[in-house]
Scaffold this active site. Structure first.
Site, PDB file in Angstrom:
ATOM      1  N   LYS A  94      -3.661  14.331 -16.177  1.00  0.00           N
ATOM      2  CA  LYS A  94      -2.525  13.771 -15.089  1.00  0.00           C
ATOM      3  C   LYS A  94      -2.646  12.202 -15.381  1.00  0.00           C
ATOM      4  O   LYS A  94      -3.671  11.803 -15.748  1.00  0.00           O
ATOM      5  CB  LYS A  94      -2.920  14.324 -13.785  1.00  0.00           C
ATOM      6  CG  LYS A  94      -4.374  13.884 -13.175  1.00  0.00           C
ATOM      7  CD  LYS A  94      -4.766  14.696 -12.009  1.00  0.00           C
ATOM      8  CE  LYS A  94      -6.030  13.871 -11.409  1.00  0.00           C
ATOM      9  NZ  LYS A  94      -6.711  15.080 -10.507  1.00  0.00           N
ATOM     10  N   TYR A 153      -2.814 -19.830  -6.114  1.00  0.00           N
ATOM     11  CA  TYR A 153      -2.148 -19.661  -4.661  1.00  0.00           C
ATOM     12  C   TYR A 153      -3.044 -19.868  -3.493  1.00  0.00           C
ATOM     13  O   TYR A 153      -4.281 -19.327  -3.581  1.00  0.00           O
ATOM     14  CB  TYR A 153      -1.597 -18.261  -4.687  1.00  0.00           C
ATOM     15  CG  TYR A 153      -0.517 -18.077  -5.440  1.00  0.00           C
ATOM     16  CD1 TYR A 153       0.799 -18.965  -5.251  1.00  0.00           C
ATOM     17  CD2 TYR A 153      -0.209 -17.067  -6.443  1.00  0.00           C
ATOM     18  CE1 TYR A 153       1.911 -18.555  -6.149  1.00  0.00           C
ATOM     19  CE2 TYR A 153       0.837 -16.874  -7.158  1.00  0.00           C
ATOM     20  CZ  TYR A 153       1.898 -17.776  -6.880  1.00  0.00           C
ATOM     21  OH  TYR A 153       3.146 -17.446  -7.707  1.00  0.00           O
TER      22      TYR A 153
HETATM   23  C1  LIG Z   1      -8.209  15.246 -10.856  1.00  0.00           C
HETATM   24  C2  LIG Z   1      -8.540  16.526 -10.669  1.00  0.00           C
HETATM   25  C3  LIG Z   1      -9.780  17.021 -11.230  1.00  0.00           C
HETATM   26  C4  LIG Z   1     -10.520  15.941 -12.037  1.00  0.00           C
HETATM   27  O1  LIG Z   1     -11.543  15.374 -11.232  1.00  0.00           O
HETATM   28  P1  LIG Z   1     -12.637  14.423 -11.903  1.00  0.00           P
HETATM   29  O2  LIG Z   1     -13.347  13.784 -10.707  1.00  0.00           O
HETATM   30  O3  LIG Z   1     -11.710  13.169 -12.447  1.00  0.00           O
HETATM   31  O4  LIG Z   1     -13.437  14.965 -12.915  1.00  0.00           O
HETATM   32  C5  LIG Z   1     -10.003  18.173 -11.152  1.00  0.00           C
HETATM   33  N1  LIG Z   1      -9.550  19.195 -10.454  1.00  0.00           N
HETATM   34  C6  LIG Z   1      -8.476  18.814  -9.701  1.00  0.00           C
HETATM   35  C7  LIG Z   1      -7.829  19.769  -8.971  1.00  0.00           C
HETATM   36  C8  LIG Z   1      -7.988  17.509  -9.790  1.00  0.00           C
HETATM   37  O5  LIG Z   1      -6.864  17.229  -9.105  1.00  0.00           O
END
Ligand SMILES: *Cc1c(COP(=O)(O)O)cnc(C)c1O
Length: 648
Positions: free
Chosen positions: A37, A257
């Site tokens: 993702k 800044y």
């Molecule tokens: C993002 C996600 C993961 C991966 O989690 P990590 O902590 O990055 O290993 C696994 N399962 C779901 C449902 C997620 O949304």
């Protein structure tokens, strides 16, 4: 990379090593899903997916339908689970792209069942204590048994998600127990059960599940310091920049800044051309560290949108020297440590950095792919066919500068895109077009005393017209190609002005168009033969608004619709002698092009000027006595509006 202001390097070999380390914690018989993702946490979803699949991933996990679609367009056919709840409006795209939706409520399951119209595999998400999406565990058994009865839904997986696998073993255990008791309560056994994210793989025992979901740890970032004793990981992403300017400040002068930093004494500092817009978090103001020549330098002053200042008083540095901002082997600039300086999230910084920097993928020390600075992942429904063609054409054109990249895009994305996935895009193969000029000494309207053209070479139709034409070449064309047959008929069109012919370029049922000299009437054109496979077609002509439409059809074609067939179209007409050029353009994606111009002894000094947009800009040109031919490689795709102008 020499010219970039900032860029990320993605080390796919490190990624593979991390996966191998993680696999040691996965029992035999348990599969893994690679979580990609948010563009694989900023690492590039396509390249990461491809590598993960080679390393044994049986699923990919994405956040939404768009991310899944993009992978499909890129030719990935591994099962893809959409982890977040989907919207009703996304159902059609989910089905079309063969993605697996997650069911997080009974209502969505019912809607999906109604709209799906055919069987679709799903995974059910049960909230065992995460308190985010999913069906609350107390309602999950009832809901699951109702979902199981929905005729179109096939429950392929049931999963849950840990809330704090990295550092709260007790809570994870509680979640595991809840999950297990639900699975025990089911009167069927789903094919896949899963609960562990990457941390969960290391920290908890999940004997009752047979799939794990690997995210952050696979990217080489520790989710908790305690994991360092258990597994050895290497960062996959390194974020780099270079020194843009070197300056000095006197004691008491302020930098950046709001004057948040004041020089404690005479000092030297460097300006780096990255800022929070590049994902270097604003919260790192006066806190961050960067690596220059293997030395850590502190960020001074506030992070600007596109610039930061770092202290280089102790270093001998030059403008353009490389700077490492994140990743790498140095502990201080690993994502987890950098973000701990401001209580931030390493998940977040990886996504941020991935957003703006140009990205290079390395494997075994060799660059194998890159992606541009300003990425915009496109999905086809955002674009009309025309626009899509332009986008792809431009991309290819620019990338032709680099053979590696253009080939990569060309073969990996386009080929699959056009040949395997999207059946709505029309394309042709084995395109062979021959145009032959013969002298026509026929006089106008056969009046006067000029010699008449031997009638036997004229098509009966043109013979019937009784119009000989001085100043024109008698022109025979033959066109053959293979293409998926769309209908039991198609049209050939002819007109004597571009304006009139224009509308036929938009029609998908027109397979051939001919632009006639504007002094000639449209009926001085004839289809002498039209065939599909070996079926000789019937053809009828119709003059309509100054255009000649020839409808080619045969009842037998009905059985061939949807199949790839061989088209063969021959025509006869006249071409003006004073034109001195003849152009042929392709208007569809075409694989394998051969265009010949046969002029015998009626012309001399004919040249072919190809305008090609394909892997190679330069098709082969072959000259023989009395003819000239241009051709692409047989398997080479050639884009629309490519073509050739024969000049004589
Ligand atoms: C993002 C996600 C993961 C991966 O989690 P990590 O902590 O990055 O290993 C696994 N399962 C779901 C449902 C997620 O949304």
């Amino acid at each position: 990379m020499q010219n970039e202001r900032s860029w990320t390097e993605i080390n796919l070999s490190n990624f593979e090593q991390n996966l191998n380390e993680l696999k040691k914690f996965i029992s035999a018989g348990t599969d893994f899903m690679q979580i990609v993702k948010a563009d694989a946490y900023g690492h590039g979803a396509f390249e990461i997916s491809r590598k993960a699949i080679l390393c044994g991933a049986t699923f990919l996990g994405v956040a939404n339908v768009q991310e899944g679609m993009l992978l499909r367009y890129q030719g990935i056919d591994t099962p893809i689970l959409i982890l977040s709840p989907s919207l009703e409006s996304e159902i059609e795209l989910i089905m079309e792209n063969e993605l697996i939706p997650t069911i997080s409520s009974l209502e969505f399951a019912q809607t999906l069942d109604k709209k799906a119209m055919k069987e679709i595999g799903i995974h059910i998400n049960i909230d065992t204590g995460m308190g985010r999406s999913g069906i609350h565990y107390k309602q999950s058994l009832t809901a699951t048994s109702k979902i199981q009865k929905l005729p179109n839904l096939k429950i392929e997986g049931i999963f849950s998600h840990f809330s704090a696998a990295e550092n709260d073993a007790d809570y994870s255990k509680l979640q595991s127990e809840r999950f297990k008791s639900i699975l025990d309560g089911l009167d069927f056994k789903p094919k896949y059960t899963h609960i562990a994210n990457s941390s969960g793989v290391i920290t908890s025992k999940n004997d009752y599940s047979n799939l794990v979901r690997l995210g952050l740890l696979s990217y080489g970032v520790y989710t908790d310091p305690s994991l360092k004793n258990k597994i050895s990981l290497k960062p996959v992403m390194t974020f780099k920049s270079r020194i843009g300017q070197i300056k000095t400040a006197e004691k008491g002068e302020s930098i950046g800044y709001n004057r948040s930093y004041t020089a404690p004494g005479k000092m030297k500092y460097a300006i780096l051309p990255v800022g929070y817009a590049d994902g270097y978090d604003f919260m790192l103001s006066n806190k961050g560290k960067v690596l220059i020549k293997d030395k850590l330098c502190g960020v001074i002053g506030k992070i600007s949108m596109d610039m930061i200042a770092v202290d280089v008083t102790e270093l001998n540095v030059n403008v353009e020297d490389e700077v490492v901002l994140l990743g790498n082997e140095h502990d201080a600039i690993k994502a987890e440590n950098l973000t701990s300086l401001y209580n931030g999230s390493s998940y977040e910084i990886l996504c941020q950095v991935g957003r703006r920097a140009k990205r290079y993928h390395f494997e075994n020390g060799k660059m194998i792919a890159s992606s541009p600075l300003l990425r915009r992942d496109f999905v086809s429904s955002d674009y009309s066919d025309d626009k899509l063609n332009t986008v792809i054409e431009t991309a290819i054109e620019q990338r032709l500068q680099s053979k590696e990249i253009s080939n990569l895009i060309y073969s990996d994305i386009l080929k699959r895109f056009f040949t395997e996935r999207d059946r709505d895009i029309h394309y042709r193969r084995n395109f062979k077009h021959t145009i032959e000029f013969k002298d026509s000494t026929l006089s106008p309207f056969s009046r006067g005393n000029s010699k008449e053209l031997d009638n036997s070479v004229l098509s009966p139709f043109l013979r019937g017209n009784k119009r000989g034409l001085k100043g024109y070449y008698l022109t025979n064309t033959t066109l053959t190609f293979t293409k998926q047959l769309q209908n039991d008929h198609f049209y050939v069109a002819c007109a004597n002005s571009e304006k009139l012919l224009e509308k036929y370029f938009l029609r998908k049922d027109v397979e051939y168009r001919w632009l006639l000299d504007n002094k000639l009437e449209a009926n001085l054109f004839d289809v002498t033969s039209a065939k599909i496979n070996d079926i000789e077609l019937y053809h009828e002509m119709k003059l309509k608004d100054g255009c000649l439409e020839i409808r080619c059809h045969h009842p037998q074609l009905q059985e061939l619709v949807g199949k790839e067939v061989e088209f063969s179209i021959s025509t006869q007409t006249f071409y003006p002698k004073d034109s001195h050029q003849l152009s042929v353009y392709l208007i569809e994606m075409t694989q394998g092009v051969e265009i010949s111009f046969v002029y015998g002894n009626v012309l001399k000094n004919v040249e072919a000027v190809p305008i090609f947009s394909s892997r190679s800009k330069f098709p082969q040109i072959k000259e023989n006595k009395g003819s000239i031919m241009i051709s692409s490689q047989p398997d080479e795709w050639v884009f629309p509006t490519s073509g050739v102008v024969f000049v004589y």
